[in-house]
Each structure stands twice: as C-alpha cells, then as structure tokens.
Design an enzyme around this catalytic site. Structure first.
Site, short mmCIF file in Angstrom:
data_model
loop_
_atom_site.label_atom_id
_atom_site.label_comp_id
_atom_site.label_asym_id
_atom_site.label_seq_id
_atom_site.Cartn_x
_atom_site.Cartn_y
_atom_site.Cartn_z
N HIS A 96 52.46 43.69 44.78
CA HIS A 96 50.91 44.03 45.05
C HIS A 96 50.16 42.98 45.21
O HIS A 96 48.90 43.16 45.43
CB HIS A 96 50.58 45.24 44.23
CG HIS A 96 50.94 46.53 44.34
ND1 HIS A 96 50.91 47.52 45.30
CD2 HIS A 96 52.10 46.95 43.61
CE1 HIS A 96 51.60 48.50 45.28
NE2 HIS A 96 52.28 48.39 44.27
N ASP A 127 43.12 50.20 32.52
CA ASP A 127 44.15 50.83 33.24
C ASP A 127 43.51 51.52 34.63
O ASP A 127 42.40 51.45 34.81
CB ASP A 127 44.98 51.67 32.42
CG ASP A 127 44.40 53.08 31.95
OD1 ASP A 127 43.53 53.23 32.46
OD2 ASP A 127 45.14 53.39 30.92
#
Length: 380
Positions: free
Chosen positions: A109, A55
C-alpha cells in the site's frame, strides 16, 4: 475504506497471558520444525504497531470514526513513530533467515517516505513526506523532484482509492504465499476493500487453505479468515511477539537509526577549499536527512542541499574540520559534532548510528566510498 467499516466496531477480545503463552509455544514449535524455514509474513497492518498511531477498524479507529461521521483521531506524526518491539522482532527473524518475504519487505500500500524514478526505478527513502501535491488529480503521483542518478521524474508510492496495488510486489506476494510453510498475520482485520481490485487481504487465505501450510492470526477482533486459522491469538501484537521470541530463544534488538554521510573536500585555489557534505544511501545516491551543516570557523551555515561551504584560509594536512550537523529531528536526535581529519582532496564516508533510548550518536569513519556504476536498461 470508511464505507466498509461498521458504525459500531467489532468487540475487542483479549486472552489471558497464560493462554497467549501456550499459543506462542505452539507457534514457536511450528516455526522450528518448518522444513524449508519459509516463515512468511504476508499480511500485516504495520501502522497500528507504531507508537501513537491509531488503527483503522477498532473502537477508536479512523475508518470507524469516519463511518460515524466523526473526525479522525488525533495522533502522533507518523514521521516520528519509532518501530516497536514487534517491528524489531521481525527484523531479527529476517536477519536469522527465518522470515522470508520479497527482498525483506513488500509495502503493497506504499510508503509516504518513499519515492522512485519513473525512468530507472531508483528508490529514495526520505526523512520527510515524499508525496505528490496532486495538482492534476489524485492519480498524478509526481513529487516535483528529479532523480539524482538519471534526472528522471520522481513519483510517490502511495496507493489511492481505486488504484491497483503494485503488480510486481503483489505477484511476488502471491508466489511467496504459495510457498510459505507458515503465514503470520499481525494486527490486521483481513477485510476486503471493494475499492481495491486486487486486495492484499486475500493472501492469508492462500496459505490457510493450502494443505500442509499453517495460518496464524493475532488481532483483537474477529476476522473473516478465523475459520481457516491454525493459531488464533486475541492479544496485542507486542505481547505475542515478546512471548514468541522468548520461546525461540532469540533476542529482540533495539531500534538504531543509521545514516551514511560523505564529506568531500576539493582544492579550488591555493588558499581556497570547497567542502561538501552529503547524506547518501547504501548505493551512494543522495538521501535527505539533514537540515543544516555548520563548519567551525566559517560564518556561513549551509541550510539547503547541496550542503557546500567554502573555506578561504589554507587548510593543512592533518588539520581537524569540525562540523555541526543538524538533523530533521523526527527521532529527537540531537545535533552531532563530526570531526573530520583533513588529508587533502578526498571523499570520506562516515557511518552514523543513533540510539533513541540512550540519545547517543556513534561515528565510524570508512574508506573512500565507491561510486556505483550501473548499466540501466529501460523498457522499450
């Protein structure tokens, strides 16, 4: 991104399975009673859901480590990441008409495997990283390839620091947020990034602050929107989605890799045939996922697109042409033997499916593919 991450990551919290079960039950009831069945996933950090990919803001996250002046975490190649239980649960919800969002998915994104034509907007999904070399700076998004449909310049879809998110997708995301009965945030810190002028993380707030709409957040750390959530679940995404799908009495389908392949045979002379093998998209434009093609009986192996092999001996109608297909191998897919029954000059479409769990391919022969004819209108 690293400048927005603290050197000490926020504490992670995990609720008991019993608590997650209760929250999943409440969330399922909310989904079932949604009058418009407009259950929109408008914010999710998908990379942490992928197997082996770290992450960003967790204790070992990339931005946390960079804020500490440490190197990024070593991780699996993103090209080899197989969708998890959570991804496939979302696929099933979308297939059922429960999950609605921007023509199935909006990658605000970008996607390192996706490039598009600047002229006709045709998009290409690649089985390799389709990104710019940035020869003229980070804002030069040209990949060096040309569009197979119109010959235009292909550009990557990556959003670099300081660049705006794609206006079309962002506008649609805001529109869906205004209509959504429920917004589900999975694995995201929902943190605003100063470098992004129009951050996607503001989208859940639209739902959370709207009367009658519900906001659910599943994450291990606290987020800036926790105060306006209706359902706040501290657990791993896979745990919640498994419980949620159980409550909805819906199956979670396995991930199946699907490929489309055209075999084209042309007679050039009486005893000479031109054989061409091409990976294609659903609209029959070329897609790259092969490394090589070998035809039994031919000494030449085609290792570059277009995959063309010339057969000098006469090929009789009904004869079998056996191809050995070598793939990129990101999903550990083995070579595939494709047996093509020759019926004269023709184009035949094959649907190929690979199951990473069983390691097996299945092949379905289709009718001659229809070429897509489009009227392309370019902006003045």
């Amino acid at each position: 991104m690293a400048e927005t991450a603290p050197k000490v990551a926020a504490e992670e919290r995990r609720e008991s399975l019993a608590a997650v079960d209760r929250e999943a039950d409440a969330l399922a009831k909310q989904i079932k009673k949604a009058s418009t069945l407009s259950f929109s996933l408008v914010q999710a950090s998908l990379h942490p859901l992928c197997t082996g990919i770290p992450d960003f803001r967790g204790p070992g996250g990339n931005w946390t480590l960079r804020a500490q002046g440490k190197p990024r975490t070593k991780h699996a190649n993103a090209l080899q990441a197989i969708p998890t239980l959570s991804h496939m649960a979302l696929v099933e919800l979308q297939n059922r008409g429960i999950l609605k969002l921007l023509e199935r998915i909006a990658e605000l994104h970008g996607n390192s495997n996706r490039e598009a034509c600047k002229d006709c907007n045709k998009e290409y999904m690649r089985d390799f990283r389709a990104v710019s070399t940035y020869k003229n700076g980070i804002h030069d998004h040209r990949t060096g390839r040309k569009c197979a449909r119109c010959g235009g310049t292909l550009v990557d879809s990556i959003i670099n620091f300081g660049e705006n998110l794609p206006k079309r997708d962002l506008d649609l995301a805001y529109q869906h947020a205004e209509l959504a009965d429920l917004c589900l945030v999975l694995g995201s810190s929902v943190t605003i990034t100063p470098a992004c002028i129009t951050p996607a993380c503001t989208i859940p707030t639209i739902v959370g602050e709207r009367k009658g709409a519900k906001l659910a957040v599943c994450n291990l750390q606290k987020t800036p929107v926790d105060g306006i959530t209706d359902y706040r679940i501290f657990t791993e995404t896979d745990i919640l989605m498994a419980k949620l799908m159980e409550k909805l009495d819906l199956p979670i389908p396995p991930f199946i890799l699907r490929r489309r392949l055209i075999v084209k045979v042309e007679t050039q002379e009486e005893d000479r045939r031109k054989v061409e093998v091409t990976g294609v998209d659903s609209d029959v434009t070329p897609v790259t996922f092969l490394q090589s093609v070998r035809l039994e009986g031919s000494r030449r192996i085609a290792r570059a697109e277009p995959y063309i092999i010339h057969v000098r001996d006469a090929v009789k109608t009904g004869a079998e042409m056996k191809f050995d297909l070598e793939f990129m191998g990101h999903y550990n897919e083995p070579n595939l033997e494709l047996v093509h029954s020759y019926n004269g000059n023709e184009e035949v479409l094959y649907l190929l499916e690979y199951n990473p769990e069983t390691g097996e391919w299945t092949i379905e022969r289709q009718e001659t593919p229809e070429r897509v004819v489009e009227c392309i209108v370019l902006d003045p």
